[in-house]
Design a protein around this motif. Structure first.
Motif, PDB file in Angstrom:
ATOM      1  N   TRP A  50       5.827   6.093   0.906  1.00  0.00           N
ATOM      2  CA  TRP A  50       4.988   5.542   1.963  1.00  0.00           C
ATOM      3  C   TRP A  50       4.470   6.621   2.915  1.00  0.00           C
ATOM      4  N   ASP A  51       3.291   6.402   3.459  1.00  0.00           N
ATOM      5  CA  ASP A  51       2.883   7.099   4.664  1.00  0.00           C
ATOM      6  C   ASP A  51       3.786   6.566   5.775  1.00  0.00           C
ATOM      7  N   GLU A  67       0.846  -1.201   0.000  1.00  0.00           N
ATOM      8  CA  GLU A  67       0.000   0.000   0.000  1.00  0.00           C
ATOM      9  C   GLU A  67       0.879   1.246   0.000  1.00  0.00           C
ATOM     10  N   CYS A  68       1.601   1.409  -1.103  1.00  0.00           N
ATOM     11  CA  CYS A  68       2.475   2.556  -1.285  1.00  0.00           C
ATOM     12  C   CYS A  68       2.528   2.877  -2.773  1.00  0.00           C
ATOM     13  N   ASP A  78       3.583   6.108   9.041  1.00  0.00           N
ATOM     14  CA  ASP A  78       3.030   5.122   9.980  1.00  0.00           C
ATOM     15  C   ASP A  78       2.844   3.759   9.312  1.00  0.00           C
ATOM     16  N   LYS A  79       2.375   3.749   8.071  1.00  0.00           N
ATOM     17  CA  LYS A  79       2.200   2.475   7.351  1.00  0.00           C
ATOM     18  C   LYS A  79       3.550   1.806   7.099  1.00  0.00           C
TER      19      LYS A  79
END
Length: 152
Positions: A123-124, A45-46, A126-127
């Motif tokens: 990336w976020d 999820e990036c 935290d993720k």
């Protein structure tokens, strides 16, 4: 391409702009006159940022291995969903992330750029930290032994 490696902590503004750190920008200088490709990651999820010349090589591999059936066409559609060619300003090192991709990756103000040889994951923060923590030390060590053929 010179291998691009390293983790860079950055901040995104409200419009989805990121200023690349000078050290990363300097590594990308040979590609600054060309576009970059930004896309969704296949497995994470990036986002992925590729120099266009390198992404063209990836697409050649995809097209060579793919074929032409319905499944391949659906794969290709998903693989290129949201893909966009973007410039990086050579003077400022500023990258504008398209809103749809910014939202897909769930990016917030704190962003991590994880450079991996010929692409940069976005990336976020935290993720990113969550994914790092998701692999146990034992799993990491076993994978490292497998990759590096370490004898006990």
């Amino acid at each position: 391409m010179t291998s691009i490696v390293g983790q860079y902590d950055c901040k995104a503004d409200a419009k989805g702009r990121i200023n690349l750190p000078t050290s990363l920008k300097n590594k990308l200088l040979p590609y600054m006159n060309d576009e970059f490709v930004i896309k969704r990651s296949v497995f994470k999820e990036c986002l992925e940022l590729h120099p266009k010349v390198k992404f063209d090589e990836v697409m050649q591999k995809v097209m060579k291995k793919g074929g032409r059936g319905k499944q391949f066409e659906l794969f290709l559609m998903k693989f290129t969903a949201g893909l966009k060619e973007v410039p990086i300003d050579a003077d400022t090192g500023r990258l504008q992330i398209p809103k749809n991709l910014f939202d897909f990756a769930g990016l917030a103000k704190e962003v991590v750029l994880n450079a991996q040889h010929d692409k940069i994951e976005i990336w976020d923060k935290d993720k990113y930290e969550g994914v790092l923590e998701s692999m146990s030390d034992a799993e990491y060590e076993a994978m490292a032994e497998n990759i590096f053929d370490v004898d006990e």
